[in-house]
Design a protein around this motif. Structure first.
Motif, PDB file in Angstrom:
ATOM      1  N   MET A 142       0.840  -1.193   0.000  1.00 51.92           N
ATOM      2  CA  MET A 142       0.000   0.000   0.000  1.00 51.92           C
ATOM      3  C   MET A 142       0.876   1.244   0.000  1.00 51.92           C
ATOM      4  O   MET A 142       1.745   1.415   0.864  1.00 51.92           O
ATOM      5  N   LYS A 143       0.676   2.096  -0.962  1.00 52.66           N
ATOM      6  CA  LYS A 143       1.413   3.360  -0.997  1.00 52.66           C
ATOM      7  C   LYS A 143       0.619   4.387  -1.783  1.00 52.66           C
ATOM      8  O   LYS A 143       0.209   4.139  -2.909  1.00 52.66           O
ATOM      9  N   PHE A 144       0.376   5.530  -1.183  1.00 50.73           N
ATOM     10  CA  PHE A 144      -0.342   6.591  -1.900  1.00 50.73           C
ATOM     11  C   PHE A 144       0.010   7.958  -1.338  1.00 50.73           C
ATOM     12  O   PHE A 144       0.499   8.091  -0.218  1.00 50.73           O
ATOM     13  N   ARG A 145      -0.260   8.959  -2.167  1.00 48.38           N
ATOM     14  CA  ARG A 145      -0.039  10.341  -1.783  1.00 48.38           C
ATOM     15  C   ARG A 145      -1.395  11.020  -1.920  1.00 48.38           C
ATOM     16  O   ARG A 145      -2.093  10.853  -2.917  1.00 48.38           O
ATOM     17  N   ILE A 146      -1.812  11.757  -0.899  1.00 45.92           N
ATOM     18  CA  ILE A 146      -3.175  12.282  -0.890  1.00 45.92           C
ATOM     19  C   ILE A 146      -3.215  13.735  -0.428  1.00 45.92           C
ATOM     20  O   ILE A 146      -2.390  14.161   0.383  1.00 45.92           O
ATOM     21  N   LEU A 147      -4.169  14.474  -0.962  1.00 44.60           N
ATOM     22  CA  LEU A 147      -4.436  15.850  -0.550  1.00 44.60           C
ATOM     23  C   LEU A 147      -4.855  15.801   0.924  1.00 44.60           C
ATOM     24  O   LEU A 147      -5.864  15.198   1.280  1.00 44.60           O
ATOM     25  N   ASN A 148      -4.069  16.453   1.772  1.00 45.32           N
ATOM     26  CA  ASN A 148      -4.267  16.253   3.214  1.00 45.32           C
ATOM     27  C   ASN A 148      -5.628  16.730   3.714  1.00 45.32           C
ATOM     28  O   ASN A 148      -6.251  16.068   4.542  1.00 45.32           O
ATOM     29  N   ASP A 149      -6.112  17.879   3.232  1.00 40.56           N
ATOM     30  CA  ASP A 149      -7.403  18.391   3.707  1.00 40.56           C
ATOM     31  C   ASP A 149      -8.543  17.394   3.470  1.00 40.56           C
ATOM     32  O   ASP A 149      -9.399  17.192   4.341  1.00 40.56           O
ATOM     33  N   THR A 150      -8.541  16.772   2.300  1.00 41.78           N
ATOM     34  CA  THR A 150      -9.567  15.776   1.978  1.00 41.78           C
ATOM     35  C   THR A 150      -9.439  14.552   2.891  1.00 41.78           C
ATOM     36  O   THR A 150     -10.431  14.002   3.364  1.00 41.78           O
ATOM     37  N   PHE A 151      -8.197  14.153   3.128  1.00 43.73           N
ATOM     38  CA  PHE A 151      -7.948  12.977   3.962  1.00 43.73           C
ATOM     39  C   PHE A 151      -8.397  13.248   5.406  1.00 43.73           C
ATOM     40  O   PHE A 151      -9.079  12.422   6.021  1.00 43.73           O
ATOM     41  N   ILE A 152      -8.048  14.417   5.934  1.00 41.44           N
ATOM     42  CA  ILE A 152      -8.432  14.782   7.305  1.00 41.44           C
ATOM     43  C   ILE A 152      -9.949  14.722   7.470  1.00 41.44           C
ATOM     44  O   ILE A 152     -10.461  14.165   8.431  1.00 41.44           O
TER      45      ILE A 152
END
Lengths: 375, 375
Positions: free
Chosen positions: A1-11
Motif C-alpha cells: 500500500m502506498k499513496f499520496r493524498i491531498l491532506n485536507d480531503t484525507f483529514i
C-alpha cells in the motif's frame, strides 16, 4: 500500500469515520481505521461494533487528482493518532506507505512518522445492508428529525428500549418518538411515494453521531432498514447502526388532544427566563420550576429551601382558558424550547397533574412534559 | 444593607474576588463573599484561608455614580451563585437588600432572587499586611515574572517547598526561581532604589491566580512582605497569600556558565516541531525527545516502542561548537519555548548528561532542563 493524498480531503474523511472508533474496547483492532486502497480510491472503515462508518475517497474528483496511488493494499492504522498526525502535518500532501505489513509511514516535508499497526486481516468483516426500497430524505430534514426528538431519549439503562428513538411508518407517514417516560418528543414527516410499513428503534447515541456527520455531509440520504440494522448513505459516506431489540411502548394515547388553557410566549424570552430561574436548581436537589398563571401575567418561580428562591414575572403574548398552577422539571422545558424554531411558542395545559404540550406554528413537532405534583 | 449598583462594575469585582473562593472547605462561610457597605462604597472580601482577595468599589468613580447606597451594613453572600445571578441579570443596575440578617434579595426588572446567606459575624477577620517599605513594580512586569517562572514549580507534594517560587532580593536585584528538580526557570529584575534583602517562597497556585487578576487590573503594584504573608495591591484590589514555610534550596550553582555547543533556532518553528514530535508521547509512557545535532542539520526524534517513531529534520539558524546527542522530556522544552518572547531562541549545551539552558536576547530569563541518559 502506498499513496499520496491531498491532506485536507484525507483529514475530513478520517474525522468522519473516527466518530465510530471505540475508545474502550475488548478488541484493540477496533481502535484502528481500516484503509482499503484500490486503483479507484481509498475506502475508510471504522466501527465500534454498534456503529460503523465507511467513507470512500475517489482518486479523482471533479477532474482534480485527490490521490496518487502507487500501490494498492490495506492497512489498519491507529485512528486517533492518524487524525492527530494529519492535523499537525505542515504540507498540502501527505504520503502513506506500508512496511512489513505492520508499520505505516506518514511522510510530509522533513517529517516521517512510523506508526505501529495491527494486522489488517484481523479486522472484522462489516458489510453494509441494502434493501430494494430505500427511504430517501434530505440531509437537513433528517438532521432536524434527530435534533427535535433525541433530547427525550432515556439516558439510564433501566428500560433499554427507551434509550432509542422509535421510527414508525404507516400510510407513508413517518412518526419519530422518543420518551424517557417523564417527557416525550414526537416528529412526523409525510412522504409522497409509497413506503413499506416499518416499526424500529434506533439507539439515541447512534443518532447523535449521525447528526454530527450531517453537519458537513449534505444532500439526499438513502436509508436502508433490515431486521437489526439501519444504514444512512449520503454522498460517499455510509453510517450504519444496530437497532435496539424489543417493542417500543405505544405512545399515541399519551398526547392530549383537548386543552383547558393555552399560553403563547416569545420563545427566546422564555428561554432566557427559564434559564435564569433554573440557576437556583443547579446546586440544589430540585429542578422544579412553577408556573402560576393569572389573568394578566405569569409568575415563574423556583424554590430551593437550602439555597433560596427566585420569582420572575412575565406577560404572555396570548392567553386563553382557565388559570392554573403547575410544577415540572425546568431542564425539560429548556431542552424543548431550545430545539424548536419559531419566534413564538404555545404551551397547552389540560390540568395540574396532566401532561402538557409545547408547540409552535410547525405542527409536525410536539414536545410533551409530565408535571409533578406540588403542594 | 441596601444598595443599587451598576451591574457591569459589580460583576467585574465579584469575578475578581471569586478567584479566592473555596470550592471544598471545612468552613462553609468561606464559600461566601463578604460585602461591607459604607457610605463611601462597598468592600468585597473572599478567602480560602490561603489566598485572600479584597476589592473596593467606590460609590463615585470619575464623577459617575456607580452605587446608590440606601443603607450601610454587611452580608456574607454565596459567591458562586451571586456571580451567576449577576451574569444573567438583564438590566443595567441591580439592587441588593438584606432581610432578617439571613436573606439577600437581588432585584432587577421583573426578577427577584432571594439568596440564603450565612451569618456575616461568623466571617473570619482577615487583615491585610502592610510594611513601610513596599516593593513597587508595574503590573505587566509582575505578570511577566510570574508567567516565565511558574511553569517550573513542582506539582507534587513530595517536597512542598518546591511548589512555590523563590523570591530573593540582594543588592536591589530581585531573583525569582522555580524548580521541580528536573527543570528550572529563573528571572532577574534590577531596581533603581534601595530595597531590604528578602528571601521568601510564594505558592505557585497563588501566583497563577494573581496572574489572572493582573489580566484586567493594570497599573503600579505595591508589594508588602512579612514573615508569613505577601500582599499585592493594584488600584482598588488587594491580593494576599500565605508564604511557604522552609528554606528554598540554593540553585545558583546549578546553572552552567560555559557551554560546548550553542544552537539557535527560530522559536515558533521549534515549537511547531516539538509539538508535532511529541504527538507520539501523549498516549505512550515516554516523553523523551532526542536531539541529534550534526554539522549541517539537527535530527529531532521520539521513539515510542509501542506506538511508533517520528523523525524530523531541521536546520538551525546558527550553530557553534561540538556535536551532541541528547534526550529529555519534550514537555519541558515546549513549556519553556512557549513562555519566551523573542523570535529566535538559543539552546546551550555542556554535555549529554549535564543541564542545558534555553535563552533569548532577553538575558534576564533563563530556562534550564536536565537531560535523561539515553542508550
Amino acid at each position: 500500500m502506498k499513496f499520496r493524498i491531498l491532506n485536507d480531503t484525507f483529514i475530513e474523511a478520517v474525522n468522519n469515520v473516527n466518530r465510530a472508533l471505540s475508545t474502550k474496547t475488548p478488541m484493540p483492532i477496533l481502535k484502528s481505521i481500516k484503509l482499503d486502497v484500490t486503483n479507484e480510491g481509498i475506502e475508510l472503515t471504522a466501527s465500534d461494533s454498534n456503529i460503523t462508518i465507511k467513507q470512500f475517497i475517489p482518486a479523482i474528483q471533479d477532474n482534480k487528482e485527490i490521490i496518487d496511488i502507487d500501490e494498492v493494499g490495506s492497512a489498519a492504522v491507529p485512528g486517533k493518532l492518524l487524525l492527530e498526525v494529519l492535523r499537525k502535518a505542515n504540507d498540502k500532501f501527505v504520503e502513506l506507505t506500508m512496511f512489513d505489513e505492520k508499520i505505516v509511514h506518514i511522510n510530509f516535508k522533513n517529517v516521517n512518522f512510523a506508526l505501529n499497526c495491527l494486522d489488517v486481516r484481523e479486522y472484522p468483516n462489516i458489510n453494509l445492508v441494502t434493501t430494494n426500497t430505500p427511504l430517501e430524505i434530505a440531509s437537513e430534514k433528517l438532521q432536524e428529525i434527530i435534533h427535535q426528538t433525541v433530547i427525550s431519549v432515556s439516558t439510564t439503562e433501566s428500560r433499554p428500549i427507551l434509550t432509542g428513538v422509535n421510527l414508525k411508518i404507516q400510510n407513508n407517514v413517518l412518526t419519530c418518538v422518543a420518551t424517557d417516560s417523564y417527557r416525550l418528543s414526537q416528529k412526523t414527516v409525510s412522504f409522497e411515494y409509497d413506503l413499506p410499513d416499518i416499526n424500529i428503534v434506533v439507539p439515541g447515541k447512534s443518532l447523535l453521531e449521525l447528526e454530527k456527520i450531517l453537519d458537513t455531509a449534505k444532500g439526499l440520504v438513502q436509508i436502508h432498514i433490515t431486521n437489526n440494522l439501519i444504514s444512512f448513505t449520503v454522498g460517499y459516506i455510509t453510517f450504519q447502526s444496530r437497532l435496539l431489540d424489543g417493542t417500543y411502548p405505544e405512545t399515541s394515547r399519551l398526547i392530549p388532544k383537548e386543552f383547558g388553557l393555552t399560553q403563547t410566549y416569545n420563545r427566546l424570552e422564555l428561554i432566557d427566563i427559564v434559564d435564569r430561574v433554573s440557576l437556583l436548581s443547579r446546586e440544589g436537589a430540585t429542578n422544579i420550576i412553577k408556573f402560576d398563571i393569572y389573568e394578566e401575567k405569569t409568575i415563574i418561580s423556583l424554590d430551593s429551601p437550602e439555597i433560596g428562591k427566585v420569582v420572575e414575572e412575565v406577560q404572555p403574548v396570548k392567553q386563553e382558558g382557565s388559570l392554573i398552577r403547575i410544577g415540572f422539571n425546568s431542564k425539560y422545558l429548556l431542552d424543548a424550547l431550545k430545539i424548536l424554531n419559531d419566534e413564538q411558542v404555545t404551551i397547552k395545559f389540560t390540568g395540574e397533574v396532566r401532561p402538557f404540550v409545547i408547540q409552535t406554528e410547525d405542527d409536525s413537532i410536539i414536545q410533551l412534559i409530565l408535571p409533578v405534583r406540588i403542594e
